[in-house]
Design a protein around this motif. Sequence first.
Motif: not given
Length: 417
Positions: A110-126
């Motif tokens: 479901q997450w493939a091809g969506t921004p979900v993974t990038d968003i989660l990584a960005q939230r952790v990085a911030s």
Amino acid sequence: MPAKGNIVLMGSGELTATMVEVHKDMIGRLGPAARAVFLDTPAGFQLNADQISAKAGEYFRDKVGHPMALASYKSKTHAALFGSEKAFIALKQADFVLIGPGSPTYAVRQWAGTPVTDILAQRVASGGCLVAASAAALTVGRFTLPVYEIYKVGEEPRWETGIDIMSRFGLNLAVVPHWNNAEGGTHDTRFCFMGEPRFRALETLLPDDVVILGLEEHTACIIDLARSEVRVRGIGSVVLRRAGSERVIKKNETVPLDVLRNQWLEPSSQRPAGAVSDRRPPAGAGEAGSFWAEVHALESRFQEGLDRRDPAHMSSAILELDRILWTSSRDLESEEFISQAREILREWIVLMGTAMAAAPRTAAECLGPLVEELLSLRDHLRAEKRWAEADMLRDCLQRADVVVEDTSRGARWRVGE
């Protein structure tokens, strides 16, 4: 990627009493205004998905003391554009994201091809906190395990590609929760229900540079990227494996983050991978171990009653399991555990019903075959004019409260009043 936040991996129990203090600690670090969000994708295909989300909200409100909103993204196939964007915005604004039970492979698809993974990584990085528990913990590494497909459907053991958030922070992992699962009772369900033989085969399928991170149940592995350290909380341990060696990080232990990068900083803690192959929840060591220990003890009691066709013994085991289920639900035991134990309860009821249906319903039905054989023998004795012996048989039956009446059509019998 710059690293300021935390990734918390949980082996199970994300909505139970064992993890309350972990959640409180992580939320507390973010401050009272922290925005907490529950992402429902892994269980999006389940009919009770909304109930799981509601339980997460209630748990955080009542036990953690912090509000939790829902970012609902159950399926990219059926999600409306507005609903999808609403979920993505909720994730982008979140300081704390919790993802939990369901199917890891379904979530990854479901997450493939969506921004979900990038968003989660960005939230952790911030500086935010991502809590990935149970099925969700399986998704975050380089590889994920298709648990249902192998354990329930019988497909060949294999790994599938994960969303690999961990590699963005320099970690090359395959995360495996339910490491010390003991639900099987008579069969091995350790290593996320794979059992040791299958998991040994699965280990050989991974690239040599991948570290397996095994999470024991009701255990949290807190990866603090800002401090470059790893802490273990809960009731169990975290187990690292690679290339035939193993490193155990025990409860309440803190180690440098590089330990997860296969830099075993304490050679004395390194041991052959098979040295702890029999790790199971210690008796009485927290809810997971004691819950299943009680259930399996009752299974033995019920089976004993079933073998003896003893309704009282079987009923006692059923009532005790029912009591444990109610108590565990009140004490926030894992919903998954309770559901599985409830299936055991239902099976016992069916087995007892089947046993009772097969048993004679009345004393006459129970005694019938024996009495008929004895009356046949009495008829034989009477035919040979062996009256005394025939009368002895009749008197014997009468002492056992079986009344024999001779009629013109032969002997009739009944159980006495």
